[in-house]
Design an enzyme around this catalytic site. Structure first.
Site, PDB file in Angstrom:
ATOM      1  N   GLN A 122      -5.428  -6.009  12.264  1.00  0.00           N
ATOM      2  CA  GLN A 122      -4.841  -4.186  11.680  1.00  0.00           C
ATOM      3  C   GLN A 122      -4.546  -4.156  13.283  1.00  0.00           C
ATOM      4  O   GLN A 122      -2.734  -4.115  13.666  1.00  0.00           O
ATOM      5  CB  GLN A 122      -4.879  -3.069  11.738  1.00  0.00           C
ATOM      6  CG  GLN A 122      -4.840  -3.166   9.743  1.00  0.00           C
ATOM      7  CD  GLN A 122      -3.375  -2.396   9.306  1.00  0.00           C
ATOM      8  OE1 GLN A 122      -2.507  -2.530  10.304  1.00  0.00           O
ATOM      9  NE2 GLN A 122      -3.464  -3.986   8.272  1.00  0.00           N
TER      10      GLN A 122
ATOM     11  N   GLU B  52      -1.564   1.921  13.109  1.00  0.00           N
ATOM     12  CA  GLU B  52      -0.404   1.954  13.572  1.00  0.00           C
ATOM     13  C   GLU B  52       0.070   1.852  14.673  1.00  0.00           C
ATOM     14  O   GLU B  52       0.519   2.088  15.468  1.00  0.00           O
ATOM     15  CB  GLU B  52       0.634   3.833  12.640  1.00  0.00           C
ATOM     16  CG  GLU B  52       1.388   3.413  11.547  1.00  0.00           C
ATOM     17  CD  GLU B  52       1.580   4.404  10.967  1.00  0.00           C
ATOM     18  OE1 GLU B  52       2.458   4.438  10.836  1.00  0.00           O
ATOM     19  OE2 GLU B  52       0.124   5.138  10.104  1.00  0.00           O
TER      20      GLU B  52
ATOM     21  N   PHE C 176       4.650  -1.539   5.904  1.00  0.00           N
ATOM     22  CA  PHE C 176       5.393  -1.279   6.531  1.00  0.00           C
ATOM     23  C   PHE C 176       5.646   0.407   7.088  1.00  0.00           C
ATOM     24  O   PHE C 176       6.639   0.393   8.383  1.00  0.00           O
ATOM     25  CB  PHE C 176       6.573  -2.038   8.034  1.00  0.00           C
ATOM     26  CG  PHE C 176       5.573  -3.639   7.921  1.00  0.00           C
ATOM     27  CD1 PHE C 176       4.097  -3.889   8.770  1.00  0.00           C
ATOM     28  CD2 PHE C 176       6.469  -4.669   7.780  1.00  0.00           C
ATOM     29  CE1 PHE C 176       3.067  -5.097   8.689  1.00  0.00           C
ATOM     30  CE2 PHE C 176       5.929  -5.563   7.476  1.00  0.00           C
ATOM     31  CZ  PHE C 176       4.413  -6.430   7.531  1.00  0.00           C
TER      32      PHE C 176
END
Ligand code: MOS
Length: 734
Positions: A633, A700, A234
């Site tokens: 994701q 992201e 992360f």
């Protein structure tokens, strides 16, 4: 015909190794005579070490050595250049001197034969301090400790705000958040004469390699960084942290392999975090909702050691069309460890403030929040004055609204119900930039009919191994089970960090080119070797499909398996090697991904209980290379955003700077029971400015916007606007 695996929902090729325990993580490597290092963290956040008494610890069973600033190697402070892949997480070398800058800073390292012996002895190292009062809260920073980080401006936002018929002036805060990947940080350092191998959990073995060379003063060719499997990062594992240096130096000094692990409690101090951020948003608008002024005044914390900037100005300057825009960001230097990128750095906290402010403005204007966004849609990037390479945000909004049923939303607070529960609906925009960097890849077509692709870049759990295999398969026609992928080793051709949602877009062109070169090498041999069925053919008329070399105008069945060509020359295999870099043409465009979240929460007014009940995300993220890992994701990003919105906050005790909730009982992250029915739609428009497949990267963007969709939904249900994350039950009791 050849069926391409690009875009298909391919299961991770390393999945079986992982679920059967066959995958080795950094701390798993066994070594003869492995010694264990346990670090002693400081119990103050500001001051100096007065004395370290290690005499008792040194006499304890199994103890080999106790290191501290009085007897440790002096290490070099690196340049910190991100672009050159030589950035350390904390630039101050461990044990540099007696100064203490934050709670939990390493002050000593005990090395012993067993982990338990080291742990026991570490508890018996006596450290006394000259302590000063620490400053750990954003609002405690003295003016002398506040510095300018970055500033953006167009037009005259101040006067446009003063003259705007509708004004909003509100401040939002996001707390410190801590990366909590399943796999904690760990390093095993193994020296062989003057060469060292570091087994790491790293999102960037090339960066780690460069930094270790600089800081340890060891030539690059004498260091190897290995990171084959990673239990995620992360962002917390992008740059090396002090424990890695402790392991390397301790192993050098005692002449044995040394393992240093970072336990969960120290994950909250010495390996980075997302900083606390305060954002004052000032929006001025006309009565019809058109933005006339857009300002974001940002203050974030950083450490006293490093200027870490979590840039919230960029997205503030380009998300909406507005002639007058200012974004200014300052750093408050506090007694905390150095912050570091955490999934969606900058844009994630910025979009909480921006999208919350847009929702508040919509309420003021009595306008639908989606309509307000459409009214201020940015047709170009007004910050850079460049056209978007590919932007389909309007379609993302519309698709999401239709699928979610947004037109059925009654805007009146508390008006939508499901039995005794009040429902709240919220939406928000997502945004993340796309980029591509340098990468080198080698592809070898082997005599046994298989292919092997290699690159130093690593797979942090996102599916990079699988993407490599998919591209090689696409370009050769070989099935996935005949393709081996070797990653996560600095000795391989240099590859990118697994960060910034850019690894996929970066490696794709290099894999394509390396594969093509390997295929060309086989074709050259086919056209030149006596005894080859294509001996007299022009190489240009040959191609490889389904793993077979054949004439372009004939079907693959008429050709031969590529390995039979390799066999003609008794070769082990034939290589293709490629180095690719960013396409200068991409600089003519603003390359961004966009998307929209739509969510529903239910609120039980009797017990002030908020539950997330429905989530839909629509992403305009370029072309997906693997539909399954892409969906992983996106859903993972939303889950993390639910954590940000409802649970996560690292709490520092202002008396001593101790992050007091440094464990999984007190630092709350979402569990399955917190997660609703979720869906995710990819618009899948290829963005070929970045690479031939049109992939932009999606690690992201799913997290961005989530928290403001949640607070907007909470407002819709309860009338309470939460501006300080996370939403707490007590905020909703009215
Ligand atoms: Mo990401 S914060 O670049 O791992």
């Amino acid at each position: 015909m050849n069926t391409s695996v690009i875009g298909e929902p391919i299961t991770r090729i390393d999945g079986k190794l992982k679920v059967t325990g066959g995958a080795k993580y950094a701390a798993d490597y066994p070594f003869e005579k492995l010694a264990y290092g346990v670090a002693v963290p400081s119990t103050i956040a500001n001051g100096k070490i007065a004395r370290i008494d290690s005499a008792k610890a040194e006499r304890m069973p199994g103890v080999i050595a106790v290191f501290h600033h009085g007897n440790f190697d002096k290490l070099y402070r690196p340049s910190g250049a991100f672009e050159e892949q030589s950035r350390a997480g904390e630039s101050r070398p461990p044990f540099e001197d007696e100064n203490i800058y934050y709670y939990g800073q390493f002050v000593a390292l005990v090395v012993a034969d067993t982990f338990q012996q080291a742990q026991d002895a570490a508890a018996n190292v006596r450290v006394t301090y000259d302590e000063k009062t620490p400053l750990v809260l954003l609002n405690q920073a003295a003016p002398a400790n506040i510095t300018l980080a970055t500033k953006y401006s167009r037009g005259d936002a101040d006067s446009a705000f003063q003259n705007a018929p509708v004004q909003l002036d509100v401040t939002y805060t996001t707390p410190t958040e801590t990366h909590n990947p399943m796999e904690m940080h760990a390093t095993i350092a193994v020296w062989n004469k003057d060469k060292v191998t570091l087994y790491e959990s790293s999102q960037g073995v090339v960066n780690h390699h460069n930094v270790m060379s600089e800081m340890l003063g060891v030539p690059l060719e004498n260091i190897e960084i290995i990171s084959k499997f990673i239990g995620s990062g992360f962002g917390g594992k992008l740059f090396p942290w002090p424990h890695s240096l402790l392991a390397a130096v301790a192993a050098r000094k005692i002449g044995r392999p040394v393992k240093v692990s970072v336990p969960r409690t120290l994950m909250f101090t010495t390996v980075g975090h997302r900083p606390a951020i305060q954002q004052r948003m000032r929006l001025g608008a006309a009565q019809d909702g058109r933005l006339e002024s857009f300002q974001n005044d940002i203050l974030q914390h950083t450490s006293l050691v490093d200027d870490y900037v979590e840039d919230c100005t960029q997205v503030s300057s380009l998300l909406y069309s507005c002639p007058n825009n200012t974004a200014i960001q300052h750093l408050a230097h506090l007694n905390v460890g150095t912050p570091t990128p955490m999934r969606g750095p900058g844009r994630t906290p910025a979009l909480f403030a921006i999208e919350s402010a847009m929702d508040e403005l919509a309420v003021k204007l009595n306008m639908d929040p989606l309509e307000l966004r459409l009214k201020n849609y940015a047709e170009t990037d007004e910050a850079s004055n460049l056209p978007w390479s590919s932007k389909h945000l309007r379609e993302a909004y519309q698709t999401g609204a239709e699928r979610f049923g947004w037109s059925k939303r009654n805007p009146k607070v508390g008006s939508m119900r499901n039995g005794d529960l009040i429902l709240g609906w919220g939406m928000a925009t997502c945004n993340w930039p796309a980029s591509r960097h340098a990468a080198e890849v080698r592809v070898r077509l082997l005599a046994d009919g298989t292919a092997r692709a290699s690159c130093a870049t690593q797979d942090i759990g996102t599916g990079t191994y699988t993407i490599f295999a998919q591209v090689v398969s696409d370009k050769t026609g070989l099935p996935l089970d005949k393709i081996q992928v070797v990653l996560g080793d600095s000795a391989l051709p240099p590859g990118p960090i697994s960060g910034g949602s850019s690894a996929t877009s970066t490696v794709l062109p290099a894999i394509v080119e390396a594969t093509q070169k390997a295929v060309d090498a086989v074709i050259q041999v086919a056209a030149r070797t006596p005894g080859s069925p294509f001996q007299n053919a022009d190489a240009k008329t040959l191609k490889m499909t389904q793993g077979r070399i054949h004439a372009q105008d004939k079907s693959p069945d008429t050709g031969v398996p590529f390995e039979s060509i390799i066999a003609l020359r008794n070769l082990v295999g034939l290589d293709g090697h490629a180095r690719t870099d960013a396409d200068p043409n991409a600089k003519k465009f603003s390359t961004h991904s966009f998307g929209a979240h739509f969510c529903e929460i239910s609120f039980d007014p009797g017990i002030a209980r908020l539950r997330v009940t429905r989530w839909l995300t629509v992403i305009d993220g370029g072309r997906m290379i693997n539909a399954k890992t892409a969906r992983n994701q996106m859903l993972g990003g939303v889950v993390m955003g639910i954590g940000m919105g409802l649970f996560e906050a690292t709490v520092y005790d202002p008396r001593n700077g101790h992050p007091i909730n440094n464990n999984f009982a007190d630092y709350v992250v979402p569990v399955n029971a917190d997660i609703p029915e979720m869906d995710c739609i990819f618009l899948d428009y290829p963005d070929t400015v970045l690479n031939e497949y049109g992939a932009r990267g999606i690690g992201e963007i799913g997290l961005t916007g989530v928290a403001s969709a949640l607070t907007s939904a909470a407002y819709h249900a309860t009338g309470v606007r939460v501006r300080n994350l996370p939403i707490r039950m007590e905020d909703l009791i009215v």
